[in-house]
Design an enzyme around this catalytic site. Structure first.
Site, PDB file in Angstrom:
ATOM      1  N   ARG A  91       0.862  -1.313  -0.018  1.00  0.00           N
ATOM      2  CA  ARG A  91       0.159  -0.072   0.033  1.00  0.00           C
ATOM      3  C   ARG A  91       0.965   1.192   0.017  1.00  0.00           C
ATOM      4  O   ARG A  91       0.501   2.427  -0.684  1.00  0.00           O
ATOM      5  CB  ARG A  91      -0.931  -0.056   1.217  1.00  0.00           C
ATOM      6  CG  ARG A  91      -2.084  -1.096   0.790  1.00  0.00           C
ATOM      7  CD  ARG A  91      -2.954  -1.238   2.043  1.00  0.00           C
ATOM      8  NE  ARG A  91      -4.149  -2.135   1.543  1.00  0.00           N
ATOM      9  CZ  ARG A  91      -4.990  -2.531   2.105  1.00  0.00           C
ATOM     10  NH1 ARG A  91      -5.207  -2.306   3.512  1.00  0.00           N
ATOM     11  NH2 ARG A  91      -6.017  -3.493   1.791  1.00  0.00           N
ATOM     12  N   HIS A 141      -7.612   0.177  -6.570  1.00  0.00           N
ATOM     13  CA  HIS A 141      -7.150  -1.014  -6.305  1.00  0.00           C
ATOM     14  C   HIS A 141      -6.289  -0.794  -5.040  1.00  0.00           C
ATOM     15  O   HIS A 141      -5.952  -0.028  -4.333  1.00  0.00           O
ATOM     16  CB  HIS A 141      -6.123  -1.313  -7.550  1.00  0.00           C
ATOM     17  CG  HIS A 141      -4.909  -0.698  -7.745  1.00  0.00           C
ATOM     18  ND1 HIS A 141      -4.216  -0.776  -8.578  1.00  0.00           N
ATOM     19  CD2 HIS A 141      -4.625   0.644  -7.210  1.00  0.00           C
ATOM     20  CE1 HIS A 141      -2.953   0.005  -8.611  1.00  0.00           C
ATOM     21  NE2 HIS A 141      -3.450   0.999  -7.673  1.00  0.00           N
ATOM     22  N   GLU A 142      -6.011  -2.117  -4.512  1.00  0.00           N
ATOM     23  CA  GLU A 142      -5.329  -2.471  -3.374  1.00  0.00           C
ATOM     24  C   GLU A 142      -6.109  -1.986  -2.100  1.00  0.00           C
ATOM     25  O   GLU A 142      -5.610  -1.336  -0.983  1.00  0.00           O
ATOM     26  CB  GLU A 142      -3.746  -1.756  -3.176  1.00  0.00           C
ATOM     27  CG  GLU A 142      -2.671  -2.469  -4.085  1.00  0.00           C
ATOM     28  CD  GLU A 142      -2.287  -3.783  -3.564  1.00  0.00           C
ATOM     29  OE1 GLU A 142      -2.494  -4.052  -2.480  1.00  0.00           O
ATOM     30  OE2 GLU A 142      -1.483  -4.628  -4.376  1.00  0.00           O
ATOM     31  N   GLY A 143      -7.293  -2.126  -2.093  1.00  0.00           N
ATOM     32  CA  GLY A 143      -8.257  -1.539  -0.984  1.00  0.00           C
ATOM     33  C   GLY A 143      -8.791  -0.113  -1.360  1.00  0.00           C
ATOM     34  O   GLY A 143      -8.047   0.855  -1.318  1.00  0.00           O
TER      35      GLY A 143
END
Lengths: 619, 619
Positions: free
Chosen positions: A321, A465-467
């Site tokens: 992240r 993306h990625e949360g």
């Protein structure tokens, strides 16, 4: 950008002090700079000139292979050649034992030059790092090592078409592959069946093999999948099967490209829907068995223990992240520099004098207009502030891994609290910076003749993306600030207070120090008020505005800290333009941005139910 | 959308009352609705299904002609067939004598279905309207009438490559075309030379001719152009020359396509760089003369008086800017509806109960999550609020043209003050709505398989063209709120106060009425404070934040007024879902949006010089 990077690394974070630690003992400020020089050069020569090409020549699938521009092959090869895939690894693995903060700083050049061409390498490092943490000795030797050397690239296969943010609904099944499945030296062998969506770098010909890391569920004795995230395990699924020496066996694994996703941006990174074990490439039919004797199911090797797949993934999530946040930051930065160049060169309009404008005078460069300065200063404050935050977080990763006792533990805790901000804040505000970069260019910014529209399109992905943003807000307000009785928030508050106290010593900063102290107190109050009923539905109804306010406060802290250091260096005769620029951006942030937190906090504090009480039929 | 449109037109603006006026006497609520029905149908059948096609099949130039998709030909033909080009014109011109507010409402369907395919018609109406206001009888007959019938389309040629926002720097020259130039029945004949940039619909084969309206300067006796906007005149420059009967003479005028602009969005409307009079198509060589005896120079006919070109253009600017604002609004609305559909259908995740989430339960449609509701409600508040504002402004145009005495004068003044908001606010916030629509879709929103990414790209243009955000801010704070001793602002304040008083009668609205009253008082104070030094540099340094705050306050007023009406209708047994939806959006706007004005106003009030004092070398 380089001068700001140097300032942040050397004058603000004092990275040279890391070289007193055993792991980095062979390094010096000079070796760090030489890595940065190399990466800056490769990014300038092999990535930046082809960023537009990677946008216009989208990956295409001819039914057999996915084709990428030759420039992507050359750029990734140059990246591999510089040894950057293993930059942070041990010497014996061919690594450079660089601190995470230097690795991130070095990667920032590639993310600025072409974030989507740089995607393959970022995923490969992340994949191999995960195997280093949780794989067996042979899995590390066969898979991770060949990824660090760039012989193979890697992916992360989490999402499924029916399960994006909701990983507990993963439906890919993994069943033991015949009686001898436990004896496979590469790890317990399973057969996987399922579909994985949004897989970046899921298919290409850049490397001879692709190492997929796949989340899947092992059915229970009743053949059913365990609901929830606890049933998720992690598997290595190579595109082509390999032996224990890492040689290709010549067998294709049953991993098939079901389609390429065509997106608004990030065209340079292939994005795929992959079918695992649908029988498109039957493998070892009649030999090792296969579920139904016909060899269906993709062969996968279990990593670590069953049921712990998601925790292994999340173990790497902080760094992933931070990487996304840094990518968003550098897209913002690229737009800032492009619009700054344009504003310096483009003549248009005239200054307003007391008697209006004098049309007989020549036009002035637009950088002289107050509103253009505002748009440039906002970009500067967003992007340099975000860069400082990402590097600070990377430095915490180093502290976590190489610091002593309490310091390491504190770093780990602080990182937990800051990660949702490091991921979300640049995704939102450096995207806004890209929009301002377009605005500075006027109509030209909107055309494909200038680079800024591509940056804006590319950056829109990062808030998803990625949360996604909403997930980050829930993570922050629902977990991070309340876990351990609010220990993480208390720790952060302590750090912020240290900066406030230091800044209060400097008269020019007192106004801002007091504003930050007030903001911090408000966040404390509001966090309590959000949880006053103890009901997560009340508390989390406005988790996203909370995330936004928290993020702005964190950035104000970063800017005050950078500002205090800048003032000190300025008094000591430092680079006046550079340091005055930092101070101007800090002032901008405190006067134009920090006050925005109050409207966001107000709805959190009152647990405002306007949104959640709106009935579906009212829309 | 239709139910909201009907509500705004009938229940809020009471458009049927316009039919008591002589100009609209033949109309009724039924005739209005029938126009809306027709347009809704054509938009649904001929525009919407091809909006993606118009994006992927960009216009291309084969060296001779510009090609557009067949769908664009069919769609514009259907629009023309419905008589919409002349919708507001007199019956004797083939018009329908529709009020502006109905014309705008009808056009909103096309802007929602495909804003870029609809561009040709909007430009043509605007062009012909201008000629109706300022042209000679023959110019109206030959040019405007053939535009209203859709036989020819029109353009507006203002910007030049070196002069975008700064029209005073227009360098296109127009010189009298030989001794008999004054005698041409189509108007004083000139020869034009120069380059025009960003010309929408500047070249195509949709119609047999294109009527360009071109700003150019007539050199003085010394051969020099007059600096500033006072030297600008307006010319009709047809692509193909015509006679006094409107027949093509067979001669091509010297207007050449220099290139197509390739943009981030709005692909369906050709956007061009045009060269006027460069000699690519020499015209009437040796006959009428031409500047140098070789027929160079595009033939143009003066409209009105020399030197008044810009004032003629600006005469139409309010309507053009409302049109842009409506376009931005409808893009936002299209995204709102798409994301609402998606949120109702897409299962993902589970509600948070007191004990967390129960993974054994089936997933729920994402519209049930509070954060998704927040994103939908924000879009609803932005887009429905913006639509209300645009229709209100269109209604003011009708009042200006058909109202009595003071009422007409007031409408004209109010329109002056509101136009910068009508143009800028939807450009900024309905773009934000489009970003939220992407976010609701998650990764899918980012792909070209869903329509929302295109809406977002298309909408980014609106903050730039027809007067960029910065220009609107200067216009508002530098002119509109101070002109005539602040008469316009006083008038607006009176209208807002009327709404506040009405809302105070309703207990549920009192909180919001008071908030709006406070916001209005703050805007009054801050406007004075901005101008306290009398120096425009001080006052206008933060004109854009002022524009943003003013815009949010205006929208809060619109929402309170809509809310008061909704409460009343709800009490009278009106459509509960529709009216509760309006009230929820109003509450959202007051609780989540209106509080944002204070940070914007603070920097205006203090004449904050952070940005303008930042030196170039500090960036």
């Amino acid at each position: 950008m380089r001068s700001t990077l140097n300032f942040l690394l050397n004058d603000w974070l004092d990275v040279a002090s890391l070289t007193t630690r055993p792991r980095f003992a062979d390094h010096s400020r000079e070796t760090f700079e030489s890595v940065l020089d190399t990466c800056e050069r490769i990014a300038r020569e092999k990535f930046a000139p082809y960023n537009r090409l990677s946008d216009t020549e989208e990956p295409h699938f001819d039914g057999e292979r996915v084709h990428l521009p030759q420039a992507t092959h050359a750029a990734t090869a140059a990246y591999v050649g510089a040894g950057m895939l293993a930059a942070a690894q041990d010497y014996e693995l061919g690594g450079m034992q660089l601190p995470c903060v230097i690795e991130m700083a070095a990667n920032s050049f590639f993310q600025m030059a072409s974030v989507s061409m740089g995607g393959y390498a970022m995923l490969t490092s992340g994949n191999a790092n995960l195997l280093m943490a949780h794989g067996t000795a042979l899995q590390k030797e066969v898979f991770a090592k060949n990824e660090f050397s760039g012989r193979w690239f890697g992916t992360m296969c989490l999402s499924e078409p029916q399960a994006g943010s909701s990983l507990s609904d993963v439906a890919t099944r993994a069943v033991p592959d015949g009686p001898e499945y436990e004896a496979d030296p590469l790890g317990p062998r399973f057969r996987l069946k399922g579909n994985k969506m949004w897989i970046s770098a899921g298919e290409h010909e850049l490397t001879e093999n692709i190492v997929h890391l796949v989340l899947a569920k092992i059915p229970g004795a009743d053949g059913k999948l365990v609901p929830g995230v606890k049933g998720i395990s992690l598997f290595i699924v190579p595109k082509r099967l390999v032996d224990t020496e890492g040689r290709l066996t010549g067998e294709r694994n049953d991993v098939a490209l079901a389609g390429l996703n065509h997106k608004l941006g990030f065209h340079g990174t292939t994005n795929t829907l992959l079918n695992f074990g649908e029988g498109r490439f039957p493998v070892r039919a009649g030999q090792g068995g296969g579920l139904d004797g016909r060899g269906a199911g993709a062969i996968g090797y279990l990593v670590g223990e069953p049921g712990k797949g998601l925790s292994y993934m999340f173990h790497m999530m902080n760094e992933a992240r931070i990487g996304v946040g840094l990518g968003a930051t550098m897209l913002g930065y690229a737009g800032y520099e492009a619009s700054l160049d344009y504003a310096r060169q483009r003549p248009q309009g005239r200054p307003i004098g007391p008697g209006g404008k004098d049309a007989a005078q020549p036009q002035v460069p637009i950088i002289q207009h107050a509103d253009v300065k505002r748009m440039l200063l906002a970009q500067k404050a967003y992007c340099e502030g975000a860069l400082a935050l990402e590097l600070y977080c990377a430095r915490l990763v180093d502290e976590q891994h190489t610091g002593q006792g309490q310091s390491a533990a504190d770093a780990a805790l602080l990182l937990e609290v800051l990660t949702p901000i490091a991921k979300s804040w640049p995704s939102e505000w450096c995207l806004e910076a890209n929009s301002l970069a377009i605005q500075v260019h006027g109509g030209y910014g909107y055309t494909r003749d200038f680079p800024v529209e591509q940056y804006w399109r590319d950056n829109r992905l990062n808030m998803i993306h990625e949360g996604a943003h909403g997930i980050q807000g829930m993570d922050l307000l629902g977990r991070k600030v309340v876990m351990d009785g609010g220990k993480g928030l208390t720790l952060l508050a302590g750090k912020i207070n240290e900066t406030v106290q230091r800044a209060l010593q400097r008269p020019a900063l007192a106004e801002h120090a007091n504003a930050l102290a007030r903001a911090l107190a408000r966040i404390g109050q509001v966090t309590k008020a959000a949880w006053a009923t103890g009901n997560p539905q009340d508390a989390l109804a406005n988790a996203t505005p909370y995330l936004q306010a928290f993020g702005h406060a964190v950035l104000a802290w970063v800017w005050l800290d950078v500002g205090a250091r800048s003032e000190q260096l300025l008094a000591d005769g430092g680079d006046a333009d550079l340091l005055n620029g930092k101070l101007a951006a800090m002032r901008y942030f405190f006067r134009y941005e920090l006050p925005k937190i109050e409207p966001w906090l107000a709805v959190v504090e009152t647990r405002d139910a306007t949104c959640r009480d709106t009935e579906e039929s009212w829309f």
